[in-house]
Scaffold this active site. Structure first.
Site, PDB file in Angstrom:
ATOM      1  N   HIS A 256      -5.623  -3.789   5.266  1.00 34.56           N
ATOM      2  CA  HIS A 256      -5.241  -4.011   3.868  1.00 34.56           C
ATOM      3  C   HIS A 256      -6.438  -4.515   3.071  1.00 34.56           C
ATOM      4  O   HIS A 256      -6.466  -5.648   2.596  1.00 34.56           O
ATOM      5  CB  HIS A 256      -4.057  -4.983   3.780  1.00 34.56           C
ATOM      6  CG  HIS A 256      -3.672  -5.278   2.363  1.00 34.56           C
ATOM      7  ND1 HIS A 256      -3.111  -4.333   1.526  1.00 34.56           N
ATOM      8  CD2 HIS A 256      -3.815  -6.394   1.600  1.00 34.56           C
ATOM      9  CE1 HIS A 256      -2.920  -4.848   0.338  1.00 34.56           C
ATOM     10  NE2 HIS A 256      -3.335  -6.115   0.350  1.00 34.56           N
TER      11      HIS A 256
ATOM     12  N   ASP B 279       0.824  -1.210   0.000  1.00 40.31           N
ATOM     13  CA  ASP B 279       0.000   0.000   0.000  1.00 40.31           C
ATOM     14  C   ASP B 279       0.858   1.259   0.000  1.00 40.31           C
ATOM     15  O   ASP B 279       0.543   2.242  -0.683  1.00 40.31           O
ATOM     16  CB  ASP B 279      -0.956  -0.015   1.208  1.00 40.31           C
ATOM     17  CG  ASP B 279      -1.891  -1.205   1.149  1.00 40.31           C
ATOM     18  OD1 ASP B 279      -2.424  -1.473   0.063  1.00 40.31           O
ATOM     19  OD2 ASP B 279      -2.063  -1.889   2.171  1.00 40.31           O
TER      20      ASP B 279
HETATM   21  P1  NAD Z   1      -0.745 -18.131  -6.187  1.00 42.17           P
HETATM   22  O1  NAD Z   1      -1.978 -18.954  -6.305  1.00 42.17           O
HETATM   23  O2  NAD Z   1      -0.017 -17.777  -7.426  1.00 42.17           O
HETATM   24  O3  NAD Z   1       0.292 -18.836  -5.221  1.00 42.17           O
HETATM   25  C1  NAD Z   1      -0.074 -19.370  -3.991  1.00 42.17           C
HETATM   26  C2  NAD Z   1       0.890 -20.490  -3.678  1.00 42.17           C
HETATM   27  O4  NAD Z   1       0.530 -21.013  -2.400  1.00 42.17           O
HETATM   28  C3  NAD Z   1       0.834 -21.658  -4.692  1.00 42.17           C
HETATM   29  O5  NAD Z   1       2.137 -21.960  -5.153  1.00 42.17           O
HETATM   30  C4  NAD Z   1       0.268 -22.807  -3.881  1.00 42.17           C
HETATM   31  O6  NAD Z   1       0.768 -24.070  -4.260  1.00 42.17           O
HETATM   32  C5  NAD Z   1       0.729 -22.413  -2.481  1.00 42.17           C
HETATM   33  N1  NAD Z   1       0.004 -23.101  -1.418  1.00 42.17           N
HETATM   34  C6  NAD Z   1      -1.294 -23.428  -1.354  1.00 42.17           C
HETATM   35  N2  NAD Z   1      -1.540 -24.090  -0.205  1.00 42.17           N
HETATM   36  C7  NAD Z   1      -0.369 -24.156   0.449  1.00 42.17           C
HETATM   37  C8  NAD Z   1       0.026 -24.714   1.684  1.00 42.17           C
HETATM   38  N3  NAD Z   1      -0.825 -25.349   2.481  1.00 42.17           N
HETATM   39  N4  NAD Z   1       1.322 -24.584   2.049  1.00 42.17           N
HETATM   40  C9  NAD Z   1       2.206 -23.952   1.251  1.00 42.17           C
HETATM   41  N5  NAD Z   1       1.888 -23.418   0.073  1.00 42.17           N
HETATM   42  C10 NAD Z   1       0.614 -23.522  -0.315  1.00 42.17           C
HETATM   43  O7  NAD Z   1      -1.167 -16.800  -5.396  1.00 42.17           O
HETATM   44  P2  NAD Z   1      -0.287 -15.452  -5.262  1.00 42.17           P
HETATM   45  O8  NAD Z   1      -0.634 -14.528  -6.348  1.00 42.17           O
HETATM   46  O9  NAD Z   1       1.119 -15.838  -5.027  1.00 42.17           O
HETATM   47  O10 NAD Z   1      -0.900 -14.840  -3.911  1.00 42.17           O
HETATM   48  C11 NAD Z   1      -0.667 -15.486  -2.684  1.00 42.17           C
HETATM   49  C12 NAD Z   1      -1.421 -14.780  -1.552  1.00 42.17           C
HETATM   50  O11 NAD Z   1      -0.857 -13.480  -1.343  1.00 42.17           O
HETATM   51  C13 NAD Z   1      -2.900 -14.544  -1.855  1.00 42.17           C
HETATM   52  O12 NAD Z   1      -3.669 -14.789  -0.706  1.00 42.17           O
HETATM   53  C14 NAD Z   1      -2.955 -13.072  -2.219  1.00 42.17           C
HETATM   54  O13 NAD Z   1      -4.211 -12.500  -2.007  1.00 42.17           O
HETATM   55  C15 NAD Z   1      -1.906 -12.528  -1.278  1.00 42.17           C
HETATM   56  N6  NAD Z   1      -1.378 -11.208  -1.637  1.00 42.17           N
HETATM   57  C16 NAD Z   1      -1.242 -10.305  -0.624  1.00 42.17           C
HETATM   58  C17 NAD Z   1      -0.737  -9.048  -0.877  1.00 42.17           C
HETATM   59  C18 NAD Z   1      -0.547  -8.066   0.239  1.00 42.17           C
HETATM   60  O14 NAD Z   1      -0.397  -6.872  -0.028  1.00 42.17           O
HETATM   61  N7  NAD Z   1      -0.492  -8.492   1.482  1.00 42.17           N
HETATM   62  C19 NAD Z   1      -0.393  -8.699  -2.195  1.00 42.17           C
HETATM   63  C20 NAD Z   1      -0.526  -9.663  -3.204  1.00 42.17           C
HETATM   64  C21 NAD Z   1      -1.021 -10.929  -2.910  1.00 42.17           C
HETATM   65  C1  LMR Z   2      -3.230  -6.328  -3.484  1.00 41.46           C
HETATM   66  O1  LMR Z   2      -3.489  -5.337  -2.794  1.00 41.46           O
HETATM   67  O2  LMR Z   2      -2.826  -6.250  -4.659  1.00 41.46           O
HETATM   68  C2  LMR Z   2      -3.337  -7.694  -2.864  1.00 41.46           C
HETATM   69  O3  LMR Z   2      -3.950  -7.620  -1.626  1.00 41.46           O
HETATM   70  C3  LMR Z   2      -3.998  -8.695  -3.753  1.00 41.46           C
HETATM   71  C4  LMR Z   2      -5.466  -8.418  -3.964  1.00 41.46           C
HETATM   72  O4  LMR Z   2      -6.267  -9.335  -3.762  1.00 41.46           O
HETATM   73  O5  LMR Z   2      -5.821  -7.308  -4.349  1.00 41.46           O
END
Ligand code: NAD
Ligand code: LMR
Length: 344
Positions: free
Chosen positions: A184, A149
């Site tokens: 967030h 953010d």
């Molecule tokens: P993605 O689906 O590409 O990757 C998720 C990974 O988690 C996959 O490789 C999957 O195999 C793995 N996984 C699933 N279950 C698991 C387990 N029990 N143990 C270990 N690994 C496991 O998703 P992404 O785009 O990488 O996003 C991941 C998370 O991060 C999402 O929840 C997304 O919303 C979050 N995110 C948060 C922010 C933030 O600002 N905090 C920003 C972007 C994404």
């Molecule tokens: C973001 O802010 O990009 C992440 O939290 C992923 C989402 O679900 O928007």
């Protein structure tokens, strides 16, 4: 030198985050855990000629992945698709984060745990309550990563200022012109101008559009990716920045000498146990908000306090945004806590 475990390392966020951390001089072992072929990622990264060793572990090796880890980063779980809210991810991701935290509580209870998985507002309480159950809860070591953010806020503000002034802007000044507090998700994301004059410089309409763009930046990426997931690359950068602040503080003992850019990055933390946490709650006007993202003070790998000065001198608009953010954050916290108390 530090062992860092990334849980969810093969995912959209996990892979570029692992790549960036492979470049860190502070890491001795990068432990890459995922349920889907982490070995491939570890082998690929291990060909990079930086000093850290890369190990890949899958389901049967979670304990090995965590043994000796001082920092654990969690980007494991489902990501949003168009039309979904972060809340829609709760059931699946809460169970993943809880399962991972139960093992962290047993294997590396003193690690600092950085929760990236969404919904952050709920999953940090899930992680914290799980650690409480394991007898190892430390408010300074369970952190929700809201860095994206502030990365967005700096970037989008730079765009607006460039338009207004016609001059290129230095966007890499995290926490100097603008910060972001709250939670967030949508309206719980509260951008705060550190240079209040910016509002007048850019004009009210552009300022309101900027706020909206920061609050819904995640949706902008999801729409642009047309069903292929949510932010991954910008999140990897944000996660790298926050993890680096933690690592530098471990390696340099106290506050890192070269982390001015990263000083006072915000994180979503449990307030009551931090020295200025109660003051933060009183400035927010409620004790219902036990978790809130505020600029944090990091020492020796953990958050030792929040900087409440950001809550002084809020403009009328900023105060309004805070009051809109507080009720959903309070209910998100309850949802996370209740999940651990009585999982469905
Ligand atoms: P993605 O689906 O590409 O990757 C998720 C990974 O988690 C996959 O490789 C999957 O195999 C793995 N996984 C699933 N279950 C698991 C387990 N029990 N143990 C270990 N690994 C496991 O998703 P992404 O785009 O990488 O996003 C991941 C998370 O991060 C999402 O929840 C997304 O919303 C979050 N995110 C948060 C922010 C933030 O600002 N905090 C920003 C972007 C994404
Ligand atoms: C973001 O802010 O990009 C992440 O939290 C992923 C989402 O679900 O928007």
């Amino acid at each position: 030198m530090v062992k860092v475990a990334i849980l969810g390392a093969a995912g959209g966020v996990g892979q570029p985050l692992s790549l960036l951390l492979k470049l860190s001089p502070f890491i001795s072992e990068l432990s890459l855990y995922d349920v889907q072929n982490p070995e491939g990622i570890a082998t690929d990264l291990s060909h990079i000629n930086t000093n850290s060793v890369c190990t890949g572990s899958d389901k049967k090796d979670l304990q090995r992945a965590l043994t000796g880890a001082q920092v654990v980063v969690i980007p494991a779980g489902l990501a949003r698709k168009p039309g979904m809210t972060r809340d829609d991810l709760f059931r699946v991701n809460a169970s993943i984060v809880r399962m991972l935290c139960l093992e962290i509580g047993k294997t590396c209870p003193e690690a600092t745990v950085l929760v990236i998985s969404n919904p952050v507002n709920c999953l940090v309480p899930v992680a914290a309550e799980t650690f409480r159950e394991c007898g190892c809860f430390d408010a300074g070591r369970v952190l929700g990563i809201t860095t994206l953010d502030i990365v967005r806020a700096e970037s989008f503000l730079g765009d607006v200022l460039r338009k207004t002034s016609g001059q290129p802007q230095n966007k890499g000044t995290m926490g100097q012109k603008i910060s972001v507090i709250g939670g967030h998700s949508g309206k719980t994301i509260v951008p705060i101008l550190l240079e209040k004059s910016v509002q007048e410089t850019v004009g009210l309409r552009a300022y309101e559009a900027l706020i909206n763009r920061i609050q819904f930046g995640g949706d902008e990426v999801i729409q642009a990716k047309k069903g292929a997931g949510s932010a991954t690359l910008s999140m990897a950068y944000a996660g790298y920045e926050f993890t680096s602040a933690i690592l530098e503080s471990i390696v340099h003992g106290g506050a890192s000498p070269n982390t001015k850019k990263r000083a006072h990055l915000p994180a979503y933390v449990y307030l009551p146990d931090l020295p200025h946490g109660a003051e933060a709650q009183s400035k927010l006007g409620t004790t219902a908000v036990t978790y809130f993202s505020l600029p944090v003070v990091i020492r020796s790998g953990r958050v030792v306090d929040v900087d409440v000065s950001i809550l002084d001198n809020l403009t009328t608009l900023e105060k309004q945004m805070v009051s809109v953010a507080v009720p959903p954050i309070a209910s998100n916290i309850d949802k996370g806590r209740n999940y651990v108390a009585k999982p469905a």
